[in-house]
Design a protein around this motif. Structure first.
Motif, PDB file in Angstrom:
ATOM      1  N   ALA A  34       0.830  -1.209   0.000  1.00 42.87           N
ATOM      2  CA  ALA A  34       0.000   0.000   0.000  1.00 42.87           C
ATOM      3  C   ALA A  34       0.861   1.255   0.000  1.00 42.87           C
ATOM      4  O   ALA A  34       0.566   2.230  -0.720  1.00 42.87           O
ATOM      5  N   ARG A  35       1.924   1.225   0.768  1.00 42.72           N
ATOM      6  CA  ARG A  35       2.804   2.392   0.811  1.00 42.72           C
ATOM      7  C   ARG A  35       3.430   2.660  -0.560  1.00 42.72           C
ATOM      8  O   ARG A  35       3.520   3.817  -0.993  1.00 42.72           O
ATOM      9  N   GLU A  36       3.843   1.611  -1.255  1.00 40.52           N
ATOM     10  CA  GLU A  36       4.430   1.804  -2.577  1.00 40.52           C
ATOM     11  C   GLU A  36       3.395   2.322  -3.573  1.00 40.52           C
ATOM     12  O   GLU A  36       3.718   3.131  -4.448  1.00 40.52           O
ATOM     13  N   GLN A  37       2.165   1.853  -3.459  1.00 32.78           N
ATOM     14  CA  GLN A  37       1.108   2.362  -4.325  1.00 32.78           C
ATOM     15  C   GLN A  37       0.920   3.867  -4.133  1.00 32.78           C
ATOM     16  O   GLN A  37       0.795   4.626  -5.095  1.00 32.78           O
ATOM     17  N   ILE A  38       0.894   4.298  -2.885  1.00 34.25           N
ATOM     18  CA  ILE A  38       0.682   5.721  -2.595  1.00 34.25           C
ATOM     19  C   ILE A  38       1.880   6.547  -3.047  1.00 34.25           C
ATOM     20  O   ILE A  38       1.734   7.640  -3.609  1.00 34.25           O
ATOM     21  N   ARG A  39       3.081   6.027  -2.815  1.00 33.42           N
ATOM     22  CA  ARG A  39       4.274   6.766  -3.228  1.00 33.42           C
ATOM     23  C   ARG A  39       4.363   6.913  -4.742  1.00 33.42           C
ATOM     24  O   ARG A  39       5.051   7.815  -5.235  1.00 33.42           O
ATOM     25  N   GLY A  40       3.669   6.058  -5.475  1.00 33.38           N
ATOM     26  CA  GLY A  40       3.669   6.184  -6.929  1.00 33.38           C
ATOM     27  C   GLY A  40       2.933   7.409  -7.428  1.00 33.38           C
ATOM     28  O   GLY A  40       3.209   7.889  -8.535  1.00 33.38           O
ATOM     29  N   GLN A  45       7.003  12.893  -0.714  1.00 33.26           N
ATOM     30  CA  GLN A  45       6.416  13.153   0.600  1.00 33.26           C
ATOM     31  C   GLN A  45       6.359  11.855   1.410  1.00 33.26           C
ATOM     32  O   GLN A  45       5.362  11.536   2.047  1.00 33.26           O
ATOM     33  N   ASP A  46       7.466  11.124   1.419  1.00 37.75           N
ATOM     34  CA  ASP A  46       7.477   9.803   2.052  1.00 37.75           C
ATOM     35  C   ASP A  46       7.165   9.880   3.547  1.00 37.75           C
ATOM     36  O   ASP A  46       6.414   9.044   4.076  1.00 37.75           O
ATOM     37  N   ASP A  47       7.736  10.859   4.240  1.00 38.67           N
ATOM     38  CA  ASP A  47       7.474  10.977   5.680  1.00 38.67           C
ATOM     39  C   ASP A  47       6.010  11.299   5.944  1.00 38.67           C
ATOM     40  O   ASP A  47       5.411  10.770   6.892  1.00 38.67           O
ATOM     41  N   VAL A  48       5.425  12.158   5.123  1.00 37.08           N
ATOM     42  CA  VAL A  48       4.013  12.509   5.289  1.00 37.08           C
ATOM     43  C   VAL A  48       3.136  11.284   5.069  1.00 37.08           C
ATOM     44  O   VAL A  48       2.188  11.027   5.822  1.00 37.08           O
TER      45      VAL A  48
END
Length: 342
Positions: A34-40, A45-48
């Motif tokens: 899920a984190r990788e999907q959002i970072r795409g 804004q990785d920390d956010v």
């Protein structure tokens, strides 16, 4: 699991290891995806992103503070998509009424001529609610939202109506423009697990963002969870073991940020009020959530240090003398953390 805590002292609230390992592994793998999907789609804004995910995993709400145009709305949409949650948005304005958020009863006439009241749900009846520019809503409307955040239910027409489970609020606030706003009272600020600061991206990230968002295609976020899966991950967070050393550090950090119990005279003189017990609870859950996001089986002092500012800064107030001297809440938090965590 227990081997990771050998240097942290006795384990507090330790579950049966066999009961949680499978759930932990499944939740960690899905969270990583899920984190990788959002970072795409939210670039730079990785920390956010991690703080938003940690707030939701901990079962709380978050206040996102940042200038216009930094992707706050898109961030909430991406979080909802990746976590498989329904989402609605409220654009807060001074004329927004509680009924616009909670819903209202309407009198309907049936075909046979009978009349009856029917409740029409407001946008608060969703799993992930975005309250955009929350400080533009009137105190009356803010209070209505406070009950929803605190109790996971709303009172309309004399009846308590349960909200969906899970239910989370991600509110935004513009720090630049204060005309026509109503500052959030401390009671409502304390209901937010985090105050998350979102800043301008780095040059390289902004270049990637420019190329990714000005073409014909819009990158979609695939769901990695559903509501039941998210509730399971939240249970994993609460079941994670915590070393006594971590518990002591959290207590020392929170108590050290209060003017009455601060060991540092600079901190005691610089604060008008400090965080209450809810801050320690938030830091305990958020540290576990951050560890789970990283695939670690227990939180560390690094988790406590990384989350100290998002958890504490909206729960502390500077004294008049400190404001006059140009002191900042963030600087005092760093001083407390350096004293307690080393």
């Amino acid at each position: 699991m227990t081997g990771m805590l050998q240097n942290d002292g006795p384990i507090v609230n330790a579950p049966q290891e066999a009961d949680i390992l499978a759930a932990f592994a499944a939740a960690a793998a899905r969270l990583g995806a899920a984190r990788e999907q959002i970072r795409g789609v939210i670039i730079g804004q990785d920390d956010v992103i991690d703080q938003c995910l940690a707030a939701i995993l901990a079962g709380g709400h978050a206040l996102i503070v940042g200038a216009p145009g930094l992707g706050k709305t898109r961030l909430v949409e991406a979080l909802a998509d990746a976590l498989g949650l329904s989402t609605r948005r409220i654009q807060c304005t001074p004329d927004l009424m509680p009924g616009d958020i909670l819903g209202s009863e309407v009198l309907e006439t049936a075909a046979v001529g009978t009349r009856a009241f029917r409740f029409i749900e407001g946008p608060v009846f969703t799993e992930l609610l975005m309250a955009d520019e929350i400080n533009r809503a009137s105190p009356r409307t803010q209070s209505a939202l406070l009950q929803a955040m605190a109790e996971r239910q709303v009172a309309v027409a004399g009846l308590n109506r349960r909200l969906p489970d899970p239910f989370h609020v991600l509110a935004t606030q513009n720090p630049l423009e204060q005309e026509g706003t109503y500052p959030l009272p401390e009671a409502q600020l304390d209901r937010f697990l985090f105050e998350i600061r979102i800043d301008y991206p780095a040059a390289a990230d902004e270049r990637l963002m420019l190329l990714a968002t000005t073409g014909l295609a819009r990158q979609e976020v695939a769901p990695m969870f559903d509501p039941a899966g998210l509730r399971a991950a939240q249970r994993v967070v609460r079941a994670m073991p915590v070393g006594a050393r971590i518990v002591d550090a959290i207590l020392a950090l929170v108590r050290g940020a209060r003017p009455e119990t601060a060991a540092d005279p600079r901190i005691a003189a610089g604060l008008a009020w400090g965080p209450g017990p809810r801050a320690a609870q938030a830091l305990m859950l958020a540290s576990r959530a951050r560890a789970l996001l990283d695939g670690r089986e227990a939180p560390s002092l690094d988790d406590v240090a990384a989350l100290a500012a998002p958890v504490l800064r909206h729960r502390m107030g500077l004294s008049f003398a400190a404001r006059a001297e140009g002191e900042s809440v963030e600087a005092l938090i760093r001083a407390v953390a350096a004293r307690v965590l080393g």
